[in-house]
Design an enzyme around this catalytic site. Structure first.
Site, PDB file in Angstrom:
ATOM      1  N   TYR A 138      -8.177 -19.388  13.026  1.00 50.82           N
ATOM      2  CA  TYR A 138      -8.435 -20.657  14.077  1.00 50.82           C
ATOM      3  C   TYR A 138      -8.376 -20.403  15.866  1.00 50.82           C
ATOM      4  CZ  TYR A 138      -7.726 -24.512  10.360  1.00 50.82           C
ATOM      5  OH  TYR A 138      -8.507 -25.546   9.846  1.00 50.82           O
ATOM      6  N   HIS A 176     -13.423 -30.986  12.449  1.00 54.85           N
ATOM      7  CA  HIS A 176     -12.414 -32.085  12.937  1.00 54.85           C
ATOM      8  C   HIS A 176     -12.837 -32.237  14.274  1.00 54.85           C
ATOM      9  CE1 HIS A 176      -9.290 -31.317   9.899  1.00 54.85           C
ATOM     10  NE2 HIS A 176      -9.698 -30.161   9.665  1.00 54.85           N
ATOM     11  N   ASN A 233      -2.898 -31.488   6.683  1.00 51.49           N
ATOM     12  CA  ASN A 233      -4.214 -32.241   6.534  1.00 51.49           C
ATOM     13  C   ASN A 233      -3.663 -33.300   5.827  1.00 51.49           C
ATOM     14  OD1 ASN A 233      -6.738 -31.723   7.459  1.00 51.49           O
ATOM     15  ND2 ASN A 233      -6.998 -30.204   5.100  1.00 51.49           N
TER      16      ASN A 233
END
Ligand code: NDP
Length: 475
Positions: A335, A53, A125
């Site tokens: 993350y 990303h 997403n």
């Protein structure tokens, strides 16, 4: 009057045009600290790009709740009438920071809600499912989407080799290769939380939930041929479309909806409702209206706000929580860990990531810790000096787990074909034709052995699917 220029230490700069030299034609002097500082800072202007990303666009906006879902959740951000400022970053997945926007790829749809109870990040997403269901496979999958270590080229062979050996990818592959796999812009996609999460009400009851954001601008896609033309003229087509529409006051909006499932329903569900390769069929789990999300403010500085924005599914608020989805469990770690490495230990102190509530932790020190030091004896917990304390009323209700610890085969007894079949059956003839030709394009240069292995999987979805791809490949 203009402000006076300074160094980072606030020392006034007398000349920003001419370096300090020994004689007008002579070499430079080491003591020209202004020059050294400028060059040193330039060397540090980039932070590592995101591993996935990397190319993105974002905007600020508002989430407004119009419906009462308090029987499912006590979260303040989800109560009727509540308006919450938020930040949404869209992205492509595989391309680097300079990649073109109009490429066939999944789009990231990462939201940060600055709520009265701390940040809630929903990092989704534009697809309701994903290629894999076990996080063990994530680094391998991403390697197939990035560049080949020898050629430095993207490799169709690697992508289809992995997919054809991983039947759980069929659902997402079908979406990616469908007309929706190449959106015109970020305003024209739906957003999905994708994972199953949970909602908790004020009685401590937990309900499983899927989050959906349906575009009010309509789904719009490019064909491969149209996209090549767009990329030839503008590599930032999605960025431009989003930025310019917000600049002229045409604010994009999404309907915010949820699907819910009781624990009893989850236990009796014919498929694993915590499997990221599966959707919950609408007929069985109808959509429930919740509110509207609007984007209405462009970022003022791309680097400070978009590049440093750091989203993590670990950020949840009271009344919203996780589920046993294995992919979600891994993202809760990976993350936040990615941001500590990429942006820095204290990335959540940066204005774009900072919650609007007071933060009280006992973490100490670390690089670039720019919190104002408090003069206190309460620097550990528990303490007798009035430091912040836990609040047991916020402990989540228990959730059931069962079974022996084991590496269970996630493919065993799993139906990877019915849901892609349901999608295939929804497609018009023209959508099916696009699907076949997009797959044939994407299989360019892939060895026959791998193509045939993948076509055998398509055949288990539907014979028409396999035959269509064969024909498009000229077989
Ligand atoms: P429904 O007929 O109730 O819903 C079909 C859904 O598919 C709609 O949400 C539609 O989106 C979406 N859709 C249509 N074309 C595509 C495409 N090319 N790529 C991705 N999504 C598309 O059926 P079910 O709920 O029973 O689901 C059937 C299949 O639809 C699933 O197996 C799944 O592949 C797909 N789907 C299901 C979703 C769900 O949450 N149930 C969500 C998205 C897709 P729209 O309404 O915006 O046109």
């Amino acid at each position: 009057m203009a402000k006076i220029m300074t160094t980072t230490a606030g020392n006034i700069v007398g000349d920003n045009q001419n370096s300090l030299s020994a004689g007008s034609r002579g070499p430079l002097l080491m003591q020209d600290y202004q020059l050294l500082e400028k060059l040193a800072h330039q060397n540090r202007e980039r932070v590592p790009e995101r591993v996935v990303h990397a190319k993105g666009s974002a905007a600020f906006g508002t989430l407004t709740i119009n419906h009462d879902i308090s029987k499912y959740t006590k979260a303040k951000v989800l109560q009727k009438g509540e308006q919450t400022r938020m930040f949404l970053r869209f992205s492509t997945v595989a391309g680097e920071r300079g990649a073109a926007d109009a490429e066939r790829d999944v789009r990231g749809f990462a939201m940060k809600f600055y709520t009265k109870e701390g940040n809630w990040d929903l990092v989704g997403n534009n697809t309701p499912v994903f290629f894999i269901r076990d996080p063990q496979k994530f680094p391998d999958f991403i390697h197939t989407q990035k560049r080949h270590p020898r050629t430095n080229l993207r490799s169709n062979t690697a992508a289809w080799d992995f997919w054809s050996l991983s039947p759980e990818s069929l659902h997402q592959v079908t979406i990616l290769m469908s007309d929706r796999g190449l959106p015109v812009g970020y305003r024209n996609i739906n957003g999905y939380g994708s994972h199953t999460y949970s909602l908790i009400n004020d009685k401590g009851e937990r309900t499983w939930v899927k989050f959906h954001f349906k575009t009010k601008q309509g789904i719009k896609n490019y064909t491969n041929a149209q996209a090549s033309e767009v990329v030839g003229k503008c590599r930032e087509s999605s960025q431009r479309d989003l930025y310019e529409s917000i600049e002229k006051g045409d604010f994009p909006k999404w309907d915010f909806q949820i699907q819910v499932m009781s624990d009893e329903q989850a236990k009796n569900c014919p498929f694993n409702p915590f499997d990221l390769t599966k959707v919950w069929p609408h007929a069985d789990y109808p959509m429930i209206d919740v509110g509207v999300m609007e984007l209405n403010e462009n970022p003022a500085n791309y680097f400070a706000q978009v590049e440093q924005a750091s989203f993590s599914p670990s950020n949840v608020v009271p009344g919203i929580s996780w589920s046993p989805d294995k992919m979600l469990q891994a993202r809760i770690f990976s993350y936040a860990d990615a941001h500590r490495y990429r942006v820095g230990t204290h990335y959540e102190m940066l204005p774009i990531n900072k919650p609007i509530v007071e933060v009280n932790t006992y973490h100490m020190d670390g690089s670039m810790n720019f919190a104002e030091p408090k003069s206190t004896d309460a620097y550990y917990e528990p303490n007798s000096f009035g430091g912040a304390v836990e609040d047991k009323s916020y402990v989540e209700p228990p959730f059931g787990v069962n079974g022996d610890g084991y590496r269970y085969d996630h493919r065993e007894g799993n139906d990877d074909f019915s849901q892609p079949r349901a999608l295939f059956m929804l497609m018009s003839d023209s959508q099916k034709a696009q699907l076949f030709s997009n797959i044939a394009d994407a299989m360019d240069g892939v060895p026959d052995e791998i193509r045939n292995r993948q076509i055998a999987l398509f055949e288990q979805v539907h014979i028409e699917y396999a035959n269509g791809v064969r024909k498009a490949l000229g077989k």
